[in-house]
Design a protein around this motif. Structure first.
Motif, PDB file in Angstrom:
ATOM      1  N   SER A 159       0.881  -1.232  -0.078  1.00 11.64           N
ATOM      2  CA  SER A 159      -0.104  -0.003  -0.078  1.00 11.64           C
ATOM      3  C   SER A 159       0.852   1.253   0.072  1.00 11.64           C
ATOM      4  CB  SER A 159      -0.976   0.104   1.306  1.00 11.64           C
ATOM      5  OG  SER A 159      -1.423  -0.859   1.241  1.00 11.64           O
ATOM      6  N   TYR A 160       2.109   0.943   0.718  1.00 11.94           N
ATOM      7  CA  TYR A 160       2.891   2.320   0.741  1.00 11.94           C
ATOM      8  C   TYR A 160       4.103   2.521  -0.411  1.00 11.94           C
ATOM      9  CZ  TYR A 160       0.549   3.604   4.968  1.00 11.94           C
ATOM     10  OH  TYR A 160      -0.229   3.761   5.855  1.00 11.94           O
ATOM     11  N   LYS A 219      -6.830  -1.345   1.117  1.00 15.76           N
ATOM     12  CA  LYS A 219      -5.847  -0.097   0.696  1.00 15.76           C
ATOM     13  C   LYS A 219      -5.179  -0.538  -0.395  1.00 15.76           C
ATOM     14  CE  LYS A 219      -3.103   3.583   2.828  1.00 15.76           C
ATOM     15  NZ  LYS A 219      -2.736   4.182   4.038  1.00 15.76           N
ATOM     16  N   ARG A 248      -4.828   1.072  -4.108  1.00  9.68           N
ATOM     17  CA  ARG A 248      -3.716   1.485  -4.857  1.00  9.68           C
ATOM     18  C   ARG A 248      -3.434   0.985  -6.256  1.00  9.68           C
ATOM     19  NH1 ARG A 248       1.361   3.895  -3.455  1.00  9.68           N
ATOM     20  NH2 ARG A 248       2.964   3.079  -4.400  1.00  9.68           N
TER      21      ARG A 248
END
Ligand code: F6R
Length: 594
Positions: free
Chosen positions: A322-323, A347, A351
């Motif tokens: 997600s990051y 999440k 994305r």
């Protein structure tokens, strides 16, 4: 984080609320509470589980009310932080599941406007916002309040003098149960199965207005239609069916789950559309994302897909992806999530959608958020999984992955025919493992004396080792680590010795000889070795101190029989140590916050 419930009808609300809450405890509970509307709102809450609350709560008279089980996110588990939360005058009560990201700003603003707060929770801003916006119409006030809120919520609102409940959701599950002169609101279906099998799934942005004989759903102030669904799970299916714990019941359901999940798909002649499209494009690579046990299923999926499709598979932990994750063009994305509500998995899906990847979700929960936001959903047919530790959902996920890989396989016809036969035999092979419970129980008694354990495996058995360690640590609280067997000598050897048993998962594939060497090395460093090995494997019998024998299957299916054995090992070890097996400390079934 937790669960919400609402009841409105012609019966006393309190016993119904408490019964429904007890069914939702599996989602995590360190405190709970109820509020009932009689002449005014009466409330009782504490940092205890539902059973204890039911014992000590006074009679709160009234035929409508709300309830909550909490797993703390903001503020410690305590009476004051438990839900329901009230506005300044005690006329509006709210229960909430989710997290309000901007609650500090909202709280500051509300305090400057004269509102008094008593708890540390994010939730408490909601009744105050509703109070602020209330102009004689509760649903409009709720709509205005949630417009100010950033984050996730499933809320149920009760207001003195209003003969209705108002519910709203965003990024947190919420259903309405339809009864006869009574209606229910709940975070999940098992809560209300004692009363009704007719439900409506609220969608993000929906506001439900519920009276004993009407249900209206609004979006942006306009009434909308939502389909009614019939729940096919019986109440009994959602109960323990005579087993001491849900976990044991769910482990034993696996032969049926395999049949149900394969039955669903092997009869489908049409391939899964999205993957077919991607295959026609060349299917250059595949991305799989998941958390926890579902992540381990994805890791096993990598071995299966890479062997059968000869397509590289990248497996990522959803919370990391997600990051940092960069989806590549031409990648088919599969997100695996039992609950379909895991915040990290959702999440990751968002994305992927943000870069226009098409996403296939594999989930067990019909109507779950993942199923709604993915482009396509493949359902596992595991039925409701109540125990916090995932067992049957994992096996069902593997079945979907086997079926997918075999549907698009580049393997020759003979290999495929042999795999298909192996797949059909899996229910009886798993039954054989379940029938060897006595031996596993003996191994569990042995294991329960230790505080540190390593699980090792190579190749397709490496994720099995990870899953075995996760099951053991979460249920028995024994510190357990899963390792690629070849990695032990690169550091963990320092921890080996008489107090640290090693559990070796030995598949009959090209890793076999290396595993024998690994076991010898471990024994040379003084660690007792317990091995999971195929029936008839005499070499392992001579090397290991204890052996759990599993039936012979194609190495590709070995994770199924091995993981079932490890689930039983974890279960009986936890039981031996007196742990609360179905709801281990600090854990929730559905991790709906990041
Ligand atoms: C472990 C377990 C968890 C879940 C994880 C993901 O036994 O149950 O590790 O696997 O929280 O949950 P889902 O699959 O619902 O996304």
């Amino acid at each position: 984080m937790g669960s919400v419930i609402g009841y409105i009808g012609d019966k006393q609300a309190q016993p119904i609320l408490l019964n429904c809450l007890a069914k939702l405890e599996y989602r995590g509970c360190d405190s709970c509470g109820i509020a009932v509307l009689g002449g005014s709102i009466e409330l009782y809450k504490d940092a205890v589980r539902v059973k204890e609350l039911a014992k000590v709560a006074p009679q709160l008279g009234g035929t409508m009310g709300i309830g909550h089980t909490r797993l703390a996110t903001h503020g410690e588990p305590s009476q004051v932080n438990a839900h329901p939360h009230l506005d300044c005058h005690g006329t509006i009560a709210v229960v909430h599941n989710g997290i309000i990201n901007n609650f500090r700003e909202l709280k500051r603003q509300l305090i400057s406007e004269g509102h008094n707060f008593v708890s540390e929770t994010d939730t408490e801003v909601i009744p105050h916002l509703i109070e602020k916006y209330y102009r004689g119409n509760l649903e409009e006030a709720v709509e205005a309040a949630v417009r100010d809120v950033e984050g996730s919520y499933a809320i149920v609102v009760l207001r003195a003098g209003e003969p209705r409940l108002v519910a709203a959701r965003k990024d947190s599950p919420l259903i309405i149960g339809i009864g006869d002169r009574e209606n229910f609101i709940a975070s999940d279906v098992p809560a209300i199965l004692d009363y009704t099998d007719r439900v409506i799934y609220l969608e993000d942005g929906d506001v439900g207005v519920v009276t004993p004989d009407s249900i209206k759903i609004r979006r942006d102030g306009i009434e909308v239609d939502r389909e009614e669904h019939k729940i096919l799970w019986s109440v009994e299916e959602a109960q323990k069916a005579g087993y001491e714990h849900f976990m044991l019941k769910e482990i034993h359901e696996q032969p049926k789950v395999i049949r149900d999940t394969l039955g669903e798909y092997t009869q489908v002649t049409e391939p899964v559309v999205d993957l077919a499209v991607m295959r026609d494009r060349g299917l250059e690579s595949m991305l799989m994302l998941a958390c926890g046990t579902s992540y381990h299923a994805a890791l096993i999926g990598k071995y299966i897909v890479e062997e059968l499709l000869r397509t590289p598979v990248r497996v990522e932990i959803a919370s990391e992806f997600s990051y940092y994750g960069q989806p590549l063009a031409g990648t088919a994305a599969i997100v695996i999530t039992q609950s379909g509500e895991t915040a990290d998995a959702l999440k990751a899906i968002k994305r992927l959608k943000g870069v226009e990847c098409r996403v296939v979700a594999i989930t067990n929960v019909v109507g779950s958020t993942a199923s709604r936001i993915a482009d396509q959903t493949i359902y596992t047919r595991a039925g409701p999984e109540i125990s916090v530790a995932a067992t049957k959902s994992f096996t069902a996920q593997l079945m979907v992955l086997y079926w997918l890989a075999m549907s698009y396989s580049k393997a020759d016809a003979r290999r495929l025919a042999s795999l298909l036969m192996g797949l059909r035999q899996l229910p009886s092979k798993v039954q054989q493992v379940l029938d060897s419970e006595d031996i596993i129980l003996e191994c569990a008694k042995y294991l329960s004396r230790y505080e540190d354990v390593f699980f090792i495996g190579r190749g397709i058995s490496f994720p099995v080792a990870l899953e075995g360690a996760l099951k053991l640590k979460e249920t028995s609280y024994i510190h357990a680590e899963g390792y690629a067997a070849g990695e032990l000598k690169h550091g963990p050897f320092a921890l080996l010795g008489g107090d640290t048993p090693v559990i070796a998962i030995v598949a009959r594939d090209n890793t076999y000889e290396a595993m024998l060497t690994d076991i010898k090395e471990v024994k040379a460093r003084g660690s007792p070795v317990m091995a999971l090995a195929e029936e008839g494997d005499e070499a392992i019998g001579e090397l290991a101190d204890l052996v759990i024998t599993v039936p012979r299957v194609d190495a590709m299916f070995s994770p199924v029989v091995n993981v079932v054995a490890l689930q039983l090992l974890a279960y009986y070890t936890a039981k031996q140590r007196g742990c609360p097996i179905d709801s281990p400390r600090n854990l929730a079934k559905s991790v709906t916050v990041e």
